[in-house]
Design a protein around this motif. Structure first.
Motif, PDB file in Angstrom:
ATOM      1  N   ALA A  77       0.824  -1.212   0.000  1.00  0.00           N
ATOM      2  CA  ALA A  77       0.000   0.000   0.000  1.00  0.00           C
ATOM      3  C   ALA A  77       0.860   1.266   0.000  1.00  0.00           C
ATOM      4  O   ALA A  77       0.336   2.369   0.056  1.00  0.00           O
ATOM      5  CB  ALA A  77      -0.929   0.002   1.205  1.00  0.00           C
ATOM      6  N   GLY A  78       2.174   1.092  -0.047  1.00  0.00           N
ATOM      7  CA  GLY A  78       3.072   2.240  -0.106  1.00  0.00           C
ATOM      8  C   GLY A  78       3.479   2.817   1.235  1.00  0.00           C
ATOM      9  O   GLY A  78       4.105   3.866   1.294  1.00  0.00           O
ATOM     10  N   PHE A  79       3.141   2.134   2.335  1.00  0.00           N
ATOM     11  CA  PHE A  79       3.519   2.614   3.660  1.00  0.00           C
ATOM     12  C   PHE A  79       4.912   2.141   4.029  1.00  0.00           C
ATOM     13  O   PHE A  79       5.333   1.053   3.656  1.00  0.00           O
ATOM     14  CB  PHE A  79       2.538   2.104   4.724  1.00  0.00           C
ATOM     15  CG  PHE A  79       1.201   2.755   4.673  1.00  0.00           C
ATOM     16  CD1 PHE A  79       0.969   3.950   5.331  1.00  0.00           C
ATOM     17  CD2 PHE A  79       0.156   2.175   3.975  1.00  0.00           C
ATOM     18  CE1 PHE A  79      -0.266   4.550   5.299  1.00  0.00           C
ATOM     19  CE2 PHE A  79      -1.089   2.759   3.921  1.00  0.00           C
ATOM     20  CZ  PHE A  79      -1.301   3.951   4.583  1.00  0.00           C
ATOM     21  N   LYS A  80       5.604   2.962   4.815  1.00  0.00           N
ATOM     22  CA  LYS A  80       6.893   2.591   5.393  1.00  0.00           C
ATOM     23  C   LYS A  80       6.711   2.546   6.905  1.00  0.00           C
ATOM     24  O   LYS A  80       6.140   3.458   7.497  1.00  0.00           O
ATOM     25  CB  LYS A  80       7.946   3.615   5.020  1.00  0.00           C
ATOM     26  CG  LYS A  80       8.128   3.720   3.527  1.00  0.00           C
ATOM     27  CD  LYS A  80       9.482   4.198   3.174  1.00  0.00           C
ATOM     28  CE  LYS A  80       9.701   4.190   1.701  1.00  0.00           C
ATOM     29  NZ  LYS A  80       9.193   3.052   0.987  1.00  0.00           N
ATOM     30  N   VAL A  81       7.180   1.481   7.505  1.00  0.00           N
ATOM     31  CA  VAL A  81       7.095   1.331   8.952  1.00  0.00           C
ATOM     32  C   VAL A  81       8.495   1.021   9.469  1.00  0.00           C
ATOM     33  O   VAL A  81       9.112   0.032   9.073  1.00  0.00           O
ATOM     34  CB  VAL A  81       6.124   0.194   9.354  1.00  0.00           C
ATOM     35  CG1 VAL A  81       6.063   0.070  10.864  1.00  0.00           C
ATOM     36  CG2 VAL A  81       4.746   0.440   8.775  1.00  0.00           C
ATOM     37  N   ALA A  90      14.605  14.862  15.939  1.00  0.00           N
ATOM     38  CA  ALA A  90      15.098  14.972  14.569  1.00  0.00           C
ATOM     39  C   ALA A  90      15.144  13.604  13.899  1.00  0.00           C
ATOM     40  O   ALA A  90      14.860  13.477  12.704  1.00  0.00           O
ATOM     41  CB  ALA A  90      16.480  15.628  14.554  1.00  0.00           C
ATOM     42  N   GLY A  91      15.491  12.570  14.665  1.00  0.00           N
ATOM     43  CA  GLY A  91      15.485  11.214  14.122  1.00  0.00           C
ATOM     44  C   GLY A  91      14.089  10.775  13.718  1.00  0.00           C
ATOM     45  O   GLY A  91      13.897  10.166  12.658  1.00  0.00           O
ATOM     46  N   ALA A  92      13.094  11.102  14.527  1.00  0.00           N
ATOM     47  CA  ALA A  92      11.708  10.749  14.209  1.00  0.00           C
ATOM     48  C   ALA A  92      11.221  11.503  12.980  1.00  0.00           C
ATOM     49  O   ALA A  92      10.560  10.930  12.106  1.00  0.00           O
ATOM     50  CB  ALA A  92      10.807  11.045  15.410  1.00  0.00           C
ATOM     51  N   LEU A 115       9.876  11.689   7.037  1.00  0.00           N
ATOM     52  CA  LEU A 115      10.087  12.339   5.748  1.00  0.00           C
ATOM     53  C   LEU A 115      10.888  11.493   4.759  1.00  0.00           C
ATOM     54  O   LEU A 115      11.427  12.030   3.792  1.00  0.00           O
ATOM     55  CB  LEU A 115      10.793  13.689   5.962  1.00  0.00           C
ATOM     56  CG  LEU A 115      10.018  14.713   6.800  1.00  0.00           C
ATOM     57  CD1 LEU A 115      10.850  15.964   7.019  1.00  0.00           C
ATOM     58  CD2 LEU A 115       8.690  15.053   6.144  1.00  0.00           C
ATOM     59  N   LEU A 116      10.930  10.200   4.971  1.00  0.00           N
ATOM     60  CA  LEU A 116      11.681   9.324   4.064  1.00  0.00           C
ATOM     61  C   LEU A 116      11.154   9.435   2.636  1.00  0.00           C
ATOM     62  O   LEU A 116       9.945   9.594   2.404  1.00  0.00           O
ATOM     63  CB  LEU A 116      11.551   7.867   4.506  1.00  0.00           C
ATOM     64  CG  LEU A 116      12.386   7.442   5.700  1.00  0.00           C
ATOM     65  CD1 LEU A 116      12.016   6.029   6.115  1.00  0.00           C
ATOM     66  CD2 LEU A 116      13.869   7.533   5.382  1.00  0.00           C
ATOM     67  N   ALA A 117      12.053   9.323   1.693  1.00  0.00           N
ATOM     68  CA  ALA A 117      11.675   9.310   0.282  1.00  0.00           C
ATOM     69  C   ALA A 117      10.914   8.025  -0.031  1.00  0.00           C
ATOM     70  O   ALA A 117      10.948   7.053   0.741  1.00  0.00           O
ATOM     71  CB  ALA A 117      12.932   9.398  -0.585  1.00  0.00           C
TER      72      ALA A 117
END
Length: 81
Positions: free
Chosen positions: A22-26, A54-56, A61-63
């Motif tokens: 579904a295009g999600f990143k976890v 900042a890490g979160a 904001l991952l590509a």
């Protein structure tokens, strides 16, 4: 590491695989011990909460081609589990 943290990491990996289509990143983030009012140990810590935040944000904001199913430290390096 406690079994509850291991279970949380496994759950993140499960969701990463289940939602990939579904295009999600976890991903899971280990923020490290941060200087907060949580308890005496945290109050004595040197870690700046802004670093963990900042890490979160970096994970949020991952590509589109960014990693998924990872367990990372606040600085983006792989965290053992």
């Amino acid at each position: 590491m406690t079994s509850s943290k291991t279970a949380l990491n496994a759950l993140a990996l499960f969701y990463a695989h289940a939602l990939a289509g579904a295009g999600f990143k976890v991903n899971a983030l280990a923020p490290g011990l941060r200087h907060t009012d949580l308890n005496e140990r945290a109050a004595a810590a040197d870690g700046d909460p802004a670093e963990a935040a900042a890490g979160a944000v970096g994970l949020a904001l991952l590509a589109d081609d960014g990693p998924t199913g990872e367990f990372v430290s606040w600085d983006g390096s792989p965290a053992p589990w």
